[in-house]
Design a protein around this motif. Structure first.
Motif, PDB file in Angstrom:
ATOM      1  N   GLY A 135       0.829  -1.193   0.000  1.00 29.17           N
ATOM      2  CA  GLY A 135       0.000   0.000   0.000  1.00 29.17           C
ATOM      3  C   GLY A 135       0.872   1.254   0.000  1.00 29.17           C
ATOM      4  N   ALA A 136       0.208   2.405   0.000  1.00 32.35           N
ATOM      5  CA  ALA A 136      -1.216   2.610   0.276  1.00 32.35           C
ATOM      6  C   ALA A 136      -2.055   2.359  -0.984  1.00 32.35           C
ATOM      7  CB  ALA A 136      -1.440   4.040   0.756  1.00 32.35           C
ATOM      8  N   MET A 137      -3.185   1.659  -0.788  1.00 30.19           N
ATOM      9  CA  MET A 137      -4.050   1.358  -1.916  1.00 30.19           C
ATOM     10  C   MET A 137      -4.898   2.570  -2.314  1.00 30.19           C
ATOM     11  SD  MET A 137      -2.872  -1.481  -2.500  1.00 30.19           S
ATOM     12  CE  MET A 137      -3.717  -1.350  -4.061  1.00 30.19           C
ATOM     13  N   PHE A 138      -5.280   3.356  -1.322  1.00 27.13           N
ATOM     14  CA  PHE A 138      -6.044   4.581  -1.568  1.00 27.13           C
ATOM     15  C   PHE A 138      -5.413   5.669  -0.710  1.00 27.13           C
ATOM     16  CE2 PHE A 138      -8.974   0.917  -1.825  1.00 27.13           C
ATOM     17  CZ  PHE A 138      -9.356   1.007  -3.162  1.00 27.13           C
ATOM     18  N   SER A 139      -5.787   6.914  -0.959  1.00 28.94           N
ATOM     19  CA  SER A 139      -5.211   7.990  -0.142  1.00 28.94           C
ATOM     20  C   SER A 139      -5.649   7.812   1.311  1.00 28.94           C
ATOM     21  CB  SER A 139      -5.645   9.360  -0.664  1.00 28.94           C
ATOM     22  OG  SER A 139      -7.036   9.497  -0.560  1.00 28.94           O
ATOM     23  N   THR A 140      -4.746   8.117   2.211  1.00 31.82           N
ATOM     24  CA  THR A 140      -5.001   7.865   3.633  1.00 31.82           C
ATOM     25  C   THR A 140      -4.539   9.032   4.490  1.00 31.82           C
ATOM     26  OG1 THR A 140      -4.404   6.447   5.505  1.00 31.82           O
ATOM     27  CG2 THR A 140      -2.838   6.520   3.694  1.00 31.82           C
ATOM     28  N   PHE A 151      -3.098  -0.378  -9.084  1.00 31.63           N
ATOM     29  CA  PHE A 151      -3.558  -1.760  -9.207  1.00 31.63           C
ATOM     30  C   PHE A 151      -2.620  -2.566 -10.106  1.00 31.63           C
ATOM     31  CE2 PHE A 151      -8.376  -1.337  -8.067  1.00 31.63           C
ATOM     32  CZ  PHE A 151      -8.007  -0.824  -6.835  1.00 31.63           C
ATOM     33  N   GLU A 152      -2.053  -1.919 -11.099  1.00 31.92           N
ATOM     34  CA  GLU A 152      -1.126  -2.613 -11.999  1.00 31.92           C
ATOM     35  C   GLU A 152       0.132  -3.048 -11.244  1.00 31.92           C
ATOM     36  OE1 GLU A 152       0.533  -4.611 -14.866  1.00 31.92           O
ATOM     37  OE2 GLU A 152      -1.547  -3.914 -14.897  1.00 31.92           O
ATOM     38  N   THR A 153       0.654  -2.146 -10.398  1.00 34.07           N
ATOM     39  CA  THR A 153       1.829  -2.495  -9.586  1.00 34.07           C
ATOM     40  C   THR A 153       1.497  -3.628  -8.629  1.00 34.07           C
ATOM     41  OG1 THR A 153       2.720  -0.251  -9.733  1.00 34.07           O
ATOM     42  CG2 THR A 153       3.519  -1.614  -7.918  1.00 34.07           C
ATOM     43  N   LEU A 154       0.332  -3.550  -8.010  1.00 34.69           N
ATOM     44  CA  LEU A 154      -0.102  -4.613  -7.093  1.00 34.69           C
ATOM     45  C   LEU A 154      -0.159  -5.957  -7.822  1.00 34.69           C
ATOM     46  CD1 LEU A 154      -1.265  -5.784  -4.510  1.00 34.69           C
ATOM     47  CD2 LEU A 154      -3.494  -4.828  -5.128  1.00 34.69           C
ATOM     48  N   ARG A 155      -0.702  -5.941  -9.038  1.00 36.29           N
ATOM     49  CA  ARG A 155      -0.805  -7.175  -9.818  1.00 36.29           C
ATOM     50  C   ARG A 155       0.600  -7.745 -10.094  1.00 36.29           C
ATOM     51  NH1 ARG A 155      -4.456  -5.582 -12.935  1.00 36.29           N
ATOM     52  NH2 ARG A 155      -6.199  -6.762 -12.111  1.00 36.29           N
TER      53      ARG A 155
END
Length: 210
Positions: A135-140, A151-155
């Motif tokens: 992460g972070a997956m979304f702003s926090t 999402f591409e990096t996560l994949r």
């Protein structure tokens, strides 16, 4: 050695502490309420606590997590994890590397490493990490310096690095469905649980959702 299946089960609903979000509510009661409601793992992360306060919280949380048989890890502070006999340590990219931590804490403790790209994830695995926090997956709001992971990096990370992983950063009941396609072993939450007025009820909502 770490039992991978047990670790994956522990990662399912992963609570990261932050006293500031509790706005004066009783720290230990709030964490215990979350555990009683079904949180599977707790990480003590208190960025504004001095060493003495952090150790005190570590020892008390160790007692609470043991009572409910919940996995307990400490953020950054390997020394405090050892004193409190925590189940492990979670470190970021600017902390001691996993290989060095392993020399200190031995083979039967958990090491989690934060990763934002494939290179960081590969190095974490090579150094002996047991799981990744991606992460972070979304702003926090709870980690101002956290850069978002696409999402591409996560994949790419999940395809190239075979380690159990949790997703963290700005995850809410409203956006978590977008992450299910990646089949994470769990979700790490801070304000997603601790900002709720009724923490136990919120944990129940998370368990139903995931």
């Amino acid at each position: 050695m770490i039992n991978k299946d047990e670790l994956k089960n522990a990662l399912k609903l992963y609570l990261v502490t932050d006293s500031d979000i509790l706005k004066g509510r009783d720290f230990y009661k709030c964490i215990e309420d979350a555990i009683k409601a079904g949180v599977t793992m707790v990480q003590l992360r208190e960025k504004n606590a001095d060493g003495k306060e952090f150790l005190e919280k570590a020892i008390k949380l160790r007692q609470i997590t043991k009572k409910y048989n919940v996995t307990f890890v400490i953020n950054d502070r390997v020394d405090i994890a050892m004193i409190a006999d925590a189940d492990g340590v979670h470190v970021g990219q600017s902390d001691i590397d996993a290989m060095s931590i392993r020399k200190l804490i031995g083979e039967d403790k958990i090491i989690g490493v934060s990763a934002r790209n494939v290179e960081e994830a590969k190095i974490a695995k090579e150094n002996g990490a047991d799981y990744l926090g991606i992460g972070a997956m979304f702003s926090t709001q709870t980690k101002n310096d956290a850069k978002e992971v696409s999402f591409e990096t996560l994949r790419q990370i999940t395809e190239k690095v075979n380690l159990p992983f949790v997703l963290i950063g700005g995850i809410t009941l409203d956006n978590v469905d977008k992450l299910k396609q990646f089949n994470p072993d769990g979700y790490a939450l801070v304000s997603g649980i601790l900002a709720a007025d009724d923490i136990g009820k919120r944990v129940g909502e998370w368990l139903n959702k995931i």
